[in-house]
Design a protein around this motif. Structure first.
Motif, PDB file in Angstrom:
ATOM      1  N   ALA A 191       0.834  -1.205   0.000  1.00  0.00           N
ATOM      2  CA  ALA A 191       0.000   0.000   0.000  1.00  0.00           C
ATOM      3  C   ALA A 191       0.870   1.257   0.000  1.00  0.00           C
ATOM      4  N   ALA A 192       1.934   1.245   0.802  1.00  0.00           N
ATOM      5  CA  ALA A 192       2.824   2.412   0.858  1.00  0.00           C
ATOM      6  C   ALA A 192       3.502   2.652  -0.482  1.00  0.00           C
ATOM      7  N   LEU A 193       3.914   1.572  -1.159  1.00  0.00           N
ATOM      8  CA  LEU A 193       4.607   1.735  -2.433  1.00  0.00           C
ATOM      9  C   LEU A 193       3.657   2.171  -3.547  1.00  0.00           C
ATOM     10  N   ILE A 194       2.411   1.685  -3.513  1.00  0.00           N
ATOM     11  CA  ILE A 194       1.418   2.161  -4.486  1.00  0.00           C
ATOM     12  C   ILE A 194       1.194   3.651  -4.314  1.00  0.00           C
ATOM     13  N   ALA A 195       1.027   4.077  -3.062  1.00  0.00           N
ATOM     14  CA  ALA A 195       0.809   5.508  -2.801  1.00  0.00           C
ATOM     15  C   ALA A 195       2.023   6.327  -3.223  1.00  0.00           C
TER      16      ALA A 195
ATOM     17  N   LEU B 196       1.973   5.300 -11.743  1.00  0.00           N
ATOM     18  CA  LEU B 196       1.033   4.214 -12.035  1.00  0.00           C
ATOM     19  C   LEU B 196      -0.214   4.736 -12.748  1.00  0.00           C
ATOM     20  N   ALA B 197      -0.598   5.964 -12.437  1.00  0.00           N
ATOM     21  CA  ALA B 197      -1.802   6.538 -13.034  1.00  0.00           C
ATOM     22  C   ALA B 197      -1.664   6.753 -14.533  1.00  0.00           C
ATOM     23  N   GLN B 198      -0.441   6.766 -15.043  1.00  0.00           N
ATOM     24  CA  GLN B 198      -0.236   7.013 -16.463  1.00  0.00           C
ATOM     25  C   GLN B 198      -0.494   5.780 -17.326  1.00  0.00           C
ATOM     26  N   ASP B 199      -0.594   4.609 -16.682  1.00  0.00           N
ATOM     27  CA  ASP B 199      -0.845   3.377 -17.417  1.00  0.00           C
ATOM     28  C   ASP B 199      -2.277   2.924 -17.157  1.00  0.00           C
ATOM     29  N   ARG B 200      -3.045   2.690 -18.199  1.00  0.00           N
ATOM     30  CA  ARG B 200      -4.468   2.391 -18.037  1.00  0.00           C
ATOM     31  C   ARG B 200      -4.703   1.162 -17.161  1.00  0.00           C
ATOM     32  N   GLU B 201      -3.988   0.079 -17.442  1.00  0.00           N
ATOM     33  CA  GLU B 201      -4.226  -1.160 -16.699  1.00  0.00           C
ATOM     34  C   GLU B 201      -3.767  -1.039 -15.247  1.00  0.00           C
ATOM     35  N   ALA B 202      -2.604  -0.426 -15.032  1.00  0.00           N
ATOM     36  CA  ALA B 202      -2.112  -0.248 -13.661  1.00  0.00           C
ATOM     37  C   ALA B 202      -3.028   0.677 -12.870  1.00  0.00           C
ATOM     38  N   ARG B 203      -3.528   1.709 -13.528  1.00  0.00           N
ATOM     39  CA  ARG B 203      -4.441   2.644 -12.853  1.00  0.00           C
ATOM     40  C   ARG B 203      -5.705   1.931 -12.397  1.00  0.00           C
ATOM     41  N   ALA B 204      -6.293   1.119 -13.253  1.00  0.00           N
ATOM     42  CA  ALA B 204      -7.526   0.416 -12.895  1.00  0.00           C
ATOM     43  C   ALA B 204      -7.303  -0.576 -11.753  1.00  0.00           C
TER      44      ALA B 204
ATOM     45  N   PHE C 130      -4.620  -0.636  -9.365  1.00  0.00           N
ATOM     46  CA  PHE C 130      -4.050  -0.146  -8.109  1.00  0.00           C
ATOM     47  C   PHE C 130      -4.621   1.189  -7.640  1.00  0.00           C
ATOM     48  N   LEU C 131      -5.320   1.897  -8.534  1.00  0.00           N
ATOM     49  CA  LEU C 131      -5.873   3.210  -8.180  1.00  0.00           C
ATOM     50  C   LEU C 131      -7.360   3.269  -8.536  1.00  0.00           C
ATOM     51  N   PRO C 132      -8.156   2.327  -8.047  1.00  0.00           N
ATOM     52  CA  PRO C 132      -9.587   2.379  -8.360  1.00  0.00           C
ATOM     53  C   PRO C 132     -10.197   3.646  -7.793  1.00  0.00           C
ATOM     54  N   ASP C 133     -11.099   4.251  -8.536  1.00  0.00           N
ATOM     55  CA  ASP C 133     -11.703   5.530  -8.128  1.00  0.00           C
ATOM     56  C   ASP C 133     -10.660   6.617  -7.949  1.00  0.00           C
ATOM     57  N   GLY C 134      -9.508   6.443  -8.552  1.00  0.00           N
ATOM     58  CA  GLY C 134      -8.468   7.465  -8.488  1.00  0.00           C
ATOM     59  C   GLY C 134      -7.673   7.485  -7.207  1.00  0.00           C
ATOM     60  N   LYS C 135      -7.915   6.543  -6.302  1.00  0.00           N
ATOM     61  CA  LYS C 135      -7.218   6.537  -5.007  1.00  0.00           C
ATOM     62  C   LYS C 135      -6.402   5.260  -4.866  1.00  0.00           C
ATOM     63  N   PRO C 136      -5.189   5.364  -4.285  1.00  0.00           N
ATOM     64  CA  PRO C 136      -4.364   4.169  -4.098  1.00  0.00           C
ATOM     65  C   PRO C 136      -5.053   3.154  -3.193  1.00  0.00           C
ATOM     66  N   LEU C 137      -4.901   1.882  -3.515  1.00  0.00           N
ATOM     67  CA  LEU C 137      -5.440   0.837  -2.655  1.00  0.00           C
ATOM     68  C   LEU C 137      -4.833   0.942  -1.265  1.00  0.00           C
TER      69      LEU C 137
ATOM     70  N   ALA D 257      -7.116  -3.689   1.871  1.00  0.00           N
ATOM     71  CA  ALA D 257      -8.026  -3.845   0.730  1.00  0.00           C
ATOM     72  C   ALA D 257      -7.737  -5.172   0.022  1.00  0.00           C
ATOM     73  N   THR D 258      -8.700  -5.663  -0.723  1.00  0.00           N
ATOM     74  CA  THR D 258      -8.526  -6.911  -1.464  1.00  0.00           C
ATOM     75  C   THR D 258      -8.074  -6.608  -2.891  1.00  0.00           C
ATOM     76  N   LEU D 259      -6.969  -7.200  -3.270  1.00  0.00           N
ATOM     77  CA  LEU D 259      -6.431  -7.041  -4.617  1.00  0.00           C
ATOM     78  C   LEU D 259      -6.788  -8.276  -5.435  1.00  0.00           C
ATOM     79  N   ARG D 260      -7.615  -8.085  -6.450  1.00  0.00           N
ATOM     80  CA  ARG D 260      -7.944  -9.153  -7.391  1.00  0.00           C
ATOM     81  C   ARG D 260      -7.338  -8.802  -8.742  1.00  0.00           C
ATOM     82  N   ASN D 261      -6.746  -9.788  -9.384  1.00  0.00           N
ATOM     83  CA  ASN D 261      -6.091  -9.540 -10.665  1.00  0.00           C
ATOM     84  C   ASN D 261      -6.485 -10.644 -11.651  1.00  0.00           C
TER      85      ASN D 261
END
Length: 588
Positions: A191-195, A201-209, A211-218, A222-226
């Motif tokens: 979580a700290a590294l995502i933030a 990360l926000a510049q990449d569409r897939e990474a943004r969706a 790790f940054l759902p709703d524009g906020k870092p997980l 939180a549950t990470l599903r991939n």
């Protein structure tokens, strides 16, 4: 402004660790306090009798143990562990990167070195990282397609499995597929590294969706599903590593690299043509045992052996592991060895590397005579090892290295594996395809191809493997059997982390957990780094008085050690996992 009390600071440190912010003196002090608290709460050395996995995340270690309990080999366990790491520790390693592994086959008593290091595309020129004749800024080069090397981890692991695996290939992917589909909890570290990296990360569409759902870092917890990662793993489970190197996934990788605003040169032909290599391990004596590491393209094995070869001429056993004299000797041996590393070490398939000369006992004696126990060298310089073959070389200037994860495994039959894997920087190139990040490994090459008319050995070249610092290590006792497996994360600092830990285990007799938990002290190029927030920081004035250029910094090593003890009662295993990360050692 006064900082908060120690009790409040501990709570603040935990909150800061989750958020990733360390931008004020009080917050930095709180982070240092958190590290101190972690080191004070060191777990006991893990113990087992049959088999053990030490890895950077509990779920990864559990996946490996599941394979061992099903009758699999250390290689089976390594594959299950690695693909789980790609889910739970995506910032460090994964399908889009490379790996180096040492493997001991107990039945044949043979040690092999397996090279899954990334390679430069066939079209990569020596000037890849020059802009208007000047080296690019690191992040400008690292983010996007330019620095992506052809990944090699899965083809290497597949080759290992064909040679020594026992369980069905597809079965090794089942734990990670289930975890990716059902979800895993986001740890405080992730979580700290995502933030921390959210803007990139926000510049990449897939990474943004992801790790940054709703524009906020997980956040932590939180549950990470991939599901995209699960689908990719399922394809590899069914088709083998070819699923990454040919067909739709390979086409998408090449397209993403070439279409980025900072485009790279990789093609589907580069992906299809990748082949892992089996090499000879690099071994040398130390204190009556044999230390084996990885040869070029890694600089880790040779540089660790040089450090030990220099220290072999000093008496270390009676020194305080946390004291000034120990730090002096570790630091100075490291600085001397790094000077040789920066000039001579590169991909030996394409550049003459004087390995025999660098590790020659007479040459190491001459290098050891540079070491003064009272004063540091002003500026260590590369030596002139014998048996050189090639043009005079320029020393590569320092540049960042990062990423990596290390796994140590012993199975019930005595087979042993030490493997370090990487995507280089934090989240690699910040370029995500089918649920995994692509590496930025080509930034491990020298950005400058030549200096003052002399070539740099580690310059970019077509099909060349960039110099690595990964240092998977296996130590053999006088009986010729493995007694220690270890390695670390940490970019070019890996070399110092591993060398210090070997000294702790072999000279000071520490158990694995105590060895990996020591305050980190190590050379980085010509400087000496001390771990902030630990007792090592208190050594700074004394070392500076002896002439060392000292820097205090956070040292997020990721050491994972297994010690094998043999006696009348049979085999016993001891494991240690670095408390600075989230790893564990598990065993039966």
């Amino acid at each position: 402004m006064a900082c908060p009390s120690a009790g409040h600071a501990a709570g603040q440190a935990a909150q800061i660790s989750r958020s990733g912010g360390f931008d004020t003196p009080c917050r930095r002090a709180a982070a240092a306090l958190l590290l101190l608290l972690l080191l004070l709460l060191i777990p006991a050395t893990a113990r087992a009798q049959r088999q053990m996995v030490a890895a950077a995340h509990p779920l990864a270690a559990e996946a490996g143990m599941a394979m061992l309990r099903a009758g699999g080999t250390a290689i089976d366990a390594a594959i299950a562990t690695q693909v789980m790491l790609g889910l739970v520790e995506p910032q460090s390693s994964g399908l889009g990167g490379g790996a180096l592994a040492l493997y001991w086959d107990a039945a044949t008593r043979h040690l092999s070195a397996w090279d899954g290091r990334e390679v430069a595309p066939a079209a990569a020129p020596p000037t890849l990282f020059l802009k208007d004749g000047q080296p690019m800024a690191f992040l400008a080069a690292a983010i996007g397609g330019r620095a992506v090397g052809v990944p090699g981890a899965m083809r290497m692991l597949e080759a290992l499995h064909k040679a020594q695996g026992r369980l069905p290939w597809a079965a090794l992917f089942a734990p990670a597929i289930a975890a990716a589909e059902n979800g895993v909890p986001v740890t405080p570290r992730l979580a700290a590294l995502i933030a921390q990296d959210a803007a990139h990360l926000a510049q990449d569409r897939e990474a943004r969706a992801l790790f940054l759902p709703d524009g906020k870092p997980l956040p932590a917890g939180a549950t990470l599903r991939n599901p995209a990662y699960a689908a990719t793993l399922r394809a590899i489970a069914e088709q083998g590593a070819e699923a990454l190197h040919r067909g739709p996934i390979a086409a998408e990788i090449a397209a993403a690299i070439r279409a980025h605003a900072n485009p790279g040169l990789m093609t589907t032909d580069d992906l299809a043509g990748y082949a892992p290599k089996q090499r000879e391990a690099l071994c040398g004596p130390y204190r009556g045992v044999t230390v084996c590491g990885f040869p070029p393209p890694s600089s880790g094995g040779a540089t660790v052996l040089q450090i030990l070869g220099i220290l072999a001429h000093q008496s270390l056993a009676g020194l305080d592991p946390r004291g000034l004299d120990a730090a002096h000797l570790l630091g100075e041996a490291g600085r001397i060895a790094f000077a040789d590393r920066n000039r001579y070490l590169a991909d030996a398939d394409q550049v003459p590397v004087p390995l025999r000369g660098l590790l020659d006992p007479t040459y190491l004696l001459l290098r050891a005579q540079l070491l003064d126990r009272d004063h540091a060298l002003a500026a260590p310089r590369a030596g002139n090892p014998p048996w050189q073959d090639g043009a005079a070389l320029a020393s590569q200037p320092p540049q960042p290295e990062g990423g990596t994860s290390h796994v140590s495994i012993v199975d019930a039959e005595g087979n042993a594996l030490a493997m370090t894997s990487t995507i280089e920087d934090l989240f690699g190139a910040r370029l995500m395809v089918r649920g995994f990040f692509l590496n930025n490994e080509l930034t491990d090459f020298s950005f400058l191809p030549e200096i003052e008319g002399r070539p740099v050995a580690n310059r970019v070249g077509p099909g060349k493997r960039p110099r690595s610092s990964m240092s998977p290590t296996i130590v053999f006792g006088a009986d010729g059997l493995p007694m220690l497996l270890l390695g670390s994360a940490g970019g070019s600092r890996i070399i110092g982390h591993v060398a210090q830990t070997l000294v702790a285990l072999l000279d000071w007799g520490l158990e694995p957990q105590a060895a990996v938990s020591l305050p980190r002290i190590g050379a980085l190029n010509a400087g000496l780094e001390l771990e902030a927030g630990t007792g090592a920081a208190a050594l700074a004035p004394g070392l500076e008085a002896r002439g060392f250029p000292v820097e205090l910094r956070t040292m997020t090593s990721g050491l994972h050690v297994i010690r094998i003890l043999r006696g009348a009662e049979g085999v016993r295993l001891q494991g240690g996992a670095d408390p600075r990360r989230e790893g564990v050692a598990l065993g039966d």
